[in-house]
Design an enzyme around this catalytic site. Structure first.
Site, mmCIF file in Angstrom:
data_model
loop_
_atom_site.group_PDB
_atom_site.id
_atom_site.type_symbol
_atom_site.label_atom_id
_atom_site.label_comp_id
_atom_site.label_asym_id
_atom_site.label_seq_id
_atom_site.Cartn_x
_atom_site.Cartn_y
_atom_site.Cartn_z
ATOM 1 N N GLU A 205 0.860 -1.185 0.000
ATOM 2 C CA GLU A 205 0.000 0.000 0.000
ATOM 3 C C GLU A 205 0.900 1.240 0.000
ATOM 4 O OE1 GLU A 205 -3.083 -0.257 3.033
ATOM 5 O OE2 GLU A 205 -2.941 -2.433 3.056
ATOM 6 N N ARG B 192 3.322 -14.052 -7.661
ATOM 7 C CA ARG B 192 1.966 -14.253 -8.180
ATOM 8 C C ARG B 192 1.774 -13.747 -9.610
ATOM 9 N NH1 ARG B 192 -1.877 -14.755 -3.984
ATOM 10 N NH2 ARG B 192 -3.378 -15.044 -5.642
ATOM 11 N N ARG C 3 -22.519 8.098 -1.153
ATOM 12 C CA ARG C 3 -22.121 6.689 -1.106
ATOM 13 C C ARG C 3 -22.805 5.955 0.039
ATOM 14 N NH1 ARG C 3 -17.191 5.132 -3.850
ATOM 15 N NH2 ARG C 3 -16.656 6.868 -5.202
ATOM 16 N N ARG D 189 -12.963 -9.127 1.184
ATOM 17 C CA ARG D 189 -11.719 -8.915 1.941
ATOM 18 C C ARG D 189 -12.010 -8.981 3.440
ATOM 19 N NH1 ARG D 189 -8.290 -5.419 -0.956
ATOM 20 N NH2 ARG D 189 -6.695 -6.301 0.410
#
Ligand SMILES: [Zn+2]
Length: 266
Positions: free
Chosen positions: A3, A109, A150, A256
């Protein structure tokens, strides 16, 4: 997944190791790792002139009007190697410098990519990114405006890269814990005081994490192949018991894992 703090740590490392080096070639070790821009025209790669971050993207610009745009995705790493003969187990591409050193793009990956573009070519996903959370543009007005329509949970909204660029699952968990906000509350129902908390805790969590060179849970390493230290300061992510003594809840949101304390986060 790296991140913002991890990507920033990598950039700080790149600035110390490969800044001003001349790229002599870029070798693809696994097909599909390099993606070339539409009007790309490479005679020479040139010398690295700037290394910047936007969200979770690493943007390297060269003296020959090229840019390399790198996204590490799940497990990508950039490893600086002084010996050109050394490689790594999951090397997917290698940037070779004229002084016989190299930068290895290692990715177990294989979701990570290096885009090679002319300097002015735009990338849609970067154009759509929201504000940089450590910039002055990220304030309570911005957040209030972005969230007012939202209805999705606040956690999902903070993960949305078009709202704030660079946050991921670990830091959103820590931010909401420190801001004392329950991650399942709809984003548009969070009052101004809590929004202020979210803004200030976002900045402080990210700054602290950068200071400790990011969080290493599994794959992440800095350019010098070192782990981060912020995992030692996490309060909820991956934890079982809160500092208040209550059990940490673990639920799924948008596929998640979400960690939070029902007692501390209301
Ligand atoms: Zn608690």
């Amino acid at each position: 997944m790296p991140e913002l703090p991890e990507v920033q740590t990598i950039i700080n490392g790149l600035r110390q190791t490969v800044m001003s080096k001349t790229i002599s070639s870029i070798m693809e070790k696994r097909q599909g790792t390099l993606i070339f821009g539409e009007d790309i025209n490479i005679c020479e790669f040139g010398k690295i002139e700037s290394i910047e971050r936007r969200g979770k993207y690493i943007i390297i610009k060269t003296s020959k009007d090229l840019k390399l745009v790198i996204h590490l995705r799940m497990t990508g790493k950039l490893i600086y190697e002084e010996d050109i003969n050394n490689s790594s187990a999951y090397s997917r591409a290698e940037i070779i410098f004229s002084d016989k050193t190299k930068l290895i793009f290692d990715d177990v990956r294989t979701f990570g990519k290096i885009q090679i573009l002319m300097i002015n070519e735009k990338i849609k996903s970067i154009e759509k990114l929201g504000v940089e959370p450590l910039s002055n543009k990220f304030d309570v007005k911005y957040l209030e405006n972005k969230l007012k329509k939202r209805k999705a949970p606040i956690k999902n909204s903070l993960l949305d890269q078009t709202v704030i660029a660079g946050l991921g699952n670990i830091y959103v968990a820590e931010i909401l814990f420190r801001a004392k906000v329950n991650p399942v509350i709809p984003a548009n129902r969070i009052g101004i005081v809590k929004l202020k908390n979210i803004v200030s805790e976002t900045k402080s969590v990210l700054m602290e994490a950068i200071k400790y060179n990011g969080t290493t849970i599994s794959d992440y390493r800095s350019v010098e192949n070192k782990t981060g230290e912020f995992q030692n300061f996490l309060k909820v992510y991956g934890k079982k018991t809160c500092e208040c003594g209550a059990e940490i809840m673990k639920i799924k949101q948008a596929g998640r894992s979400t960690y939070f304390c029902e007692k501390c986060q209301r």
